[in-house]
Design a protein around this motif. Structure first.
Motif, PDB file in Angstrom:
ATOM      1  N   ASP A  48       0.855  -1.184   0.000  1.00 33.68           N
ATOM      2  CA  ASP A  48       0.000   0.000   0.000  1.00 33.68           C
ATOM      3  C   ASP A  48       0.895   1.240   0.000  1.00 33.68           C
ATOM      4  O   ASP A  48       1.609   1.501   0.970  1.00 33.68           O
ATOM      5  CB  ASP A  48      -0.899  -0.022   1.238  1.00 33.68           C
ATOM      6  CG  ASP A  48      -1.848   1.166   1.287  1.00 33.68           C
ATOM      7  OD1 ASP A  48      -1.965   1.867   0.268  1.00 33.68           O
ATOM      8  OD2 ASP A  48      -2.456   1.381   2.349  1.00 33.68           O
ATOM      9  N   GLU A  49       0.889   1.990  -1.109  1.00 27.74           N
ATOM     10  CA  GLU A  49       1.716   3.198  -1.220  1.00 27.74           C
ATOM     11  C   GLU A  49       0.932   4.409  -0.724  1.00 27.74           C
ATOM     12  O   GLU A  49      -0.222   4.620  -1.109  1.00 27.74           O
ATOM     13  CB  GLU A  49       2.148   3.420  -2.667  1.00 27.74           C
ATOM     14  CG  GLU A  49       2.998   4.678  -2.845  1.00 27.74           C
ATOM     15  CD  GLU A  49       3.492   4.882  -4.267  1.00 27.74           C
ATOM     16  OE1 GLU A  49       3.927   6.007  -4.587  1.00 27.74           O
ATOM     17  OE2 GLU A  49       3.443   3.904  -5.045  1.00 27.74           O
ATOM     18  N   ARG A  50       1.589   5.209   0.115  1.00 28.83           N
ATOM     19  CA  ARG A  50       0.976   6.435   0.628  1.00 28.83           C
ATOM     20  C   ARG A  50       1.967   7.577   0.533  1.00 28.83           C
ATOM     21  O   ARG A  50       3.124   7.383   0.155  1.00 28.83           O
ATOM     22  CB  ARG A  50       0.505   6.231   2.078  1.00 28.83           C
ATOM     23  CG  ARG A  50      -0.460   5.075   2.247  1.00 28.83           C
ATOM     24  CD  ARG A  50      -0.980   4.973   3.667  1.00 28.83           C
ATOM     25  NE  ARG A  50      -1.807   3.787   3.840  1.00 28.83           N
ATOM     26  CZ  ARG A  50      -2.473   3.497   4.955  1.00 28.83           C
ATOM     27  NH1 ARG A  50      -2.405   4.314   5.994  1.00 28.83           N
ATOM     28  NH2 ARG A  50      -3.210   2.400   5.029  1.00 28.83           N
ATOM     29  N   ARG A  51       1.528   8.769   0.886  1.00 31.86           N
ATOM     30  CA  ARG A  51       2.385   9.956   0.839  1.00 31.86           C
ATOM     31  C   ARG A  51       2.390  10.639   2.203  1.00 31.86           C
ATOM     32  O   ARG A  51       1.345  10.770   2.854  1.00 31.86           O
ATOM     33  CB  ARG A  51       1.875  10.942  -0.213  1.00 31.86           C
ATOM     34  CG  ARG A  51       1.872  10.381  -1.629  1.00 31.86           C
ATOM     35  CD  ARG A  51       3.229  10.485  -2.279  1.00 31.86           C
ATOM     36  NE  ARG A  51       3.268   9.758  -3.553  1.00 31.86           N
ATOM     37  CZ  ARG A  51       4.302   9.805  -4.384  1.00 31.86           C
ATOM     38  NH1 ARG A  51       5.355  10.543  -4.076  1.00 31.86           N
ATOM     39  NH2 ARG A  51       4.289   9.102  -5.504  1.00 31.86           N
ATOM     40  N   ASP A  52       3.587  11.076   2.625  1.00 30.58           N
ATOM     41  CA  ASP A  52       3.653  11.814   3.878  1.00 30.58           C
ATOM     42  C   ASP A  52       3.331  13.286   3.609  1.00 30.58           C
ATOM     43  O   ASP A  52       2.993  13.680   2.491  1.00 30.58           O
ATOM     44  CB  ASP A  52       5.012  11.617   4.551  1.00 30.58           C
ATOM     45  CG  ASP A  52       6.173  12.189   3.741  1.00 30.58           C
ATOM     46  OD1 ASP A  52       5.931  13.035   2.852  1.00 30.58           O
ATOM     47  OD2 ASP A  52       7.327  11.793   4.004  1.00 30.58           O
ATOM     48  N   TYR A  85       5.492   3.086   2.329  1.00 31.75           N
ATOM     49  CA  TYR A  85       4.764   1.877   1.956  1.00 31.75           C
ATOM     50  C   TYR A  85       4.438   1.031   3.175  1.00 31.75           C
ATOM     51  O   TYR A  85       5.233   0.928   4.108  1.00 31.75           O
ATOM     52  CB  TYR A  85       5.610   1.038   0.967  1.00 31.75           C
ATOM     53  CG  TYR A  85       6.063   1.833  -0.232  1.00 31.75           C
ATOM     54  CD1 TYR A  85       5.288   1.903  -1.383  1.00 31.75           C
ATOM     55  CD2 TYR A  85       7.270   2.531  -0.209  1.00 31.75           C
ATOM     56  CE1 TYR A  85       5.697   2.641  -2.487  1.00 31.75           C
ATOM     57  CE2 TYR A  85       7.687   3.282  -1.293  1.00 31.75           C
ATOM     58  CZ  TYR A  85       6.899   3.331  -2.429  1.00 31.75           C
ATOM     59  OH  TYR A  85       7.308   4.073  -3.511  1.00 31.75           O
ATOM     60  N   TRP A  86       3.246   0.424   3.149  1.00 31.76           N
ATOM     61  CA  TRP A  86       2.830  -0.554   4.140  1.00 31.76           C
ATOM     62  C   TRP A  86       2.704  -1.916   3.457  1.00 31.76           C
ATOM     63  O   TRP A  86       2.069  -2.033   2.411  1.00 31.76           O
ATOM     64  CB  TRP A  86       1.480  -0.197   4.749  1.00 31.76           C
ATOM     65  CG  TRP A  86       1.503   0.883   5.784  1.00 31.76           C
ATOM     66  CD1 TRP A  86       1.113   2.185   5.639  1.00 31.76           C
ATOM     67  CD2 TRP A  86       1.922   0.754   7.151  1.00 31.76           C
ATOM     68  NE1 TRP A  86       1.267   2.874   6.816  1.00 31.76           N
ATOM     69  CE2 TRP A  86       1.763   2.018   7.762  1.00 31.76           C
ATOM     70  CE3 TRP A  86       2.424  -0.307   7.907  1.00 31.76           C
ATOM     71  CZ2 TRP A  86       2.081   2.252   9.099  1.00 31.76           C
ATOM     72  CZ3 TRP A  86       2.738  -0.071   9.233  1.00 31.76           C
ATOM     73  CH2 TRP A  86       2.565   1.191   9.816  1.00 31.76           C
TER      74      TRP A  86
END
Length: 254
Positions: A193-197, A204-205
Motif C-alpha cells: 500500500d503506497e501512501r504519501r507523507d 509503503y505498508w
C-alpha cells in the motif's frame, strides 16, 4: 509444571493476558517473558547486531527489547532459575495457518523452545473469517486449557512443535478439535500500500488481503472455515525428502 509464556504482540497484548488465564488452569508456576513492543512478522530472528535490554514488569514478568526468539533464549538462559517444562506462545492476534507460519513470531518462539528441548505450543486466535466486526479471545479462553491438557502427555519426538488456531466464532459454536496439516493459500495475499507523507514523499505498508479461498479438507485453513480448533504438528527439519533422490541423480550425471 513450570510454564513459560511469550508472544510476538508485546508484553501488554490482550492475547498474552488470555494466555495467562489459560495457563493458570494448568499450573501456578508461570513465568512471562515477552517483547517490549510488537514483533509481528519477526519470524525466527535473533538480535545479533544490538544488545538486549531487559525490564522487570512484575513478579515473574519481564519485557525484552528484542524478538520472540530472544525472549525464549533470555528466559531459558538468564531469567528463569530452572528450565521450563512447557513453552506457550500467544495467544496471537490473528491466525497463524498455512503460509503464515513462515512469517510468524508466535510460531518462532515455539520453534526456539523446541530447539532448546522444551515442549512448545503456539496458540493463535483467528480473525476475519466468520466475525469481521470485532476480535475477542473468548474461544481461546473457553477451550484453550482443555485442549492443552489433552496434549501435554503426547510424546511428539524431537524437533516437533504444535500450532493451535481457534476459530473466530462464539465459544458454543465451535464444532470440535481437528488434527490438521499445514495448508497452502490458493491466492497471493501480500499487498503493498503506497501512501504519501506531509512532504509528498512516498512510503509503503506491507499488508494482507482477506480473500476466502477453497482449501482442501484436513488443512488448518479448512478447519478455520468450518469453526474447528486446529492442532497442527510442525517439524523443525525442513528437508524435502522426496527431492533428495532426483537431485542426487542429476548431480551424478554431471
Amino acid at each position: 509444571m513450570r510454564i513459560l509464556l511469550t508472544n510476538d504482540d508485546g508484553i501488554y497484548a490482550e492475547g498474552l493476558e488470555s494466555l495467562e488465564k489459560i495457563a493458570r488452569e494448568i499450573s501456578d508456576d508461570i513465568w512471562i517473558v515477552a517483547p517490549e513492543s510488537e514483533q509481528s512478522g519477526a519470524s525466527h530472528s535473533l538480535s545479533l547486531a544490538d544488545p538486549l535490554r531487559l525490564r522487570k514488569v512484575g513478579e515473574r514478568r519481564f519485557a525484552v527489547l528484542g524478538t520472540p526468539t530472544d525472549c525464549v533464549v533470555m528466559a531459558a538462559r538468564k531469567i528463569m532459575p530452572d528450565a521450563p517444562d512447557l513453552v506457550l506462545s500467544g495467544v496471537n492476534r490473528g491466525q497463524n495457518i498455512a503460509d503464515d507460519v513462515t512469517y510468524s513470531g508466535t510460531i518462532a518462539a515455539a520453534m526456539e523452545g523446541t530447539t532448546l528441548g522444551f515442549k512448545s505450543i503456539a496458540l493463535s486466535q483467528v480473525i476475519g473469517i466468520h466475525n469481521r466486526d470485532a476480535l475477542t479471545y473468548d474461544v481461546a479462553e473457553r477451550h484453550g486449557a482443555n485442549v492443552l491438557k489433552q496434549l501435554l502427555d503426547v510424546e511428539l519426538g524431537p524437533g516437533v512443535l504444535l500450532n493451535i488456531n481457534f476459530p473466530d466464532c462464539r465459544p458454543d459454536e465451535v464444532v470440535g478439535v481437528e488434527v490438521t496439516r499445514q495448508g497452502k493459500r490458493d491466492q497471493n495475499l501480500l499487498t503493498i500500500d503506497e501512501r504519501r507523507d506531509t512532504r509528498g514523499r512516498p512510503y509503503y505498508w506491507v499488508g494482507f488481503q482477506r480473500e476466502r479461498g477453497n482449501p482442501p479438507a484436513g488443512t488448518d485453513l479448512r478447519a478455520a472455515f468450518e469453526k474447528r480448533i486446529s492442532v497442527t504438528p510442525l517439524h523443525m527439519n525442513l528437508t524435502q525428502l522426496e527431492a533428495i533422490e532426483p537431485l542426487r541423480v542429476a548431480l551424478e550425471k554431471t
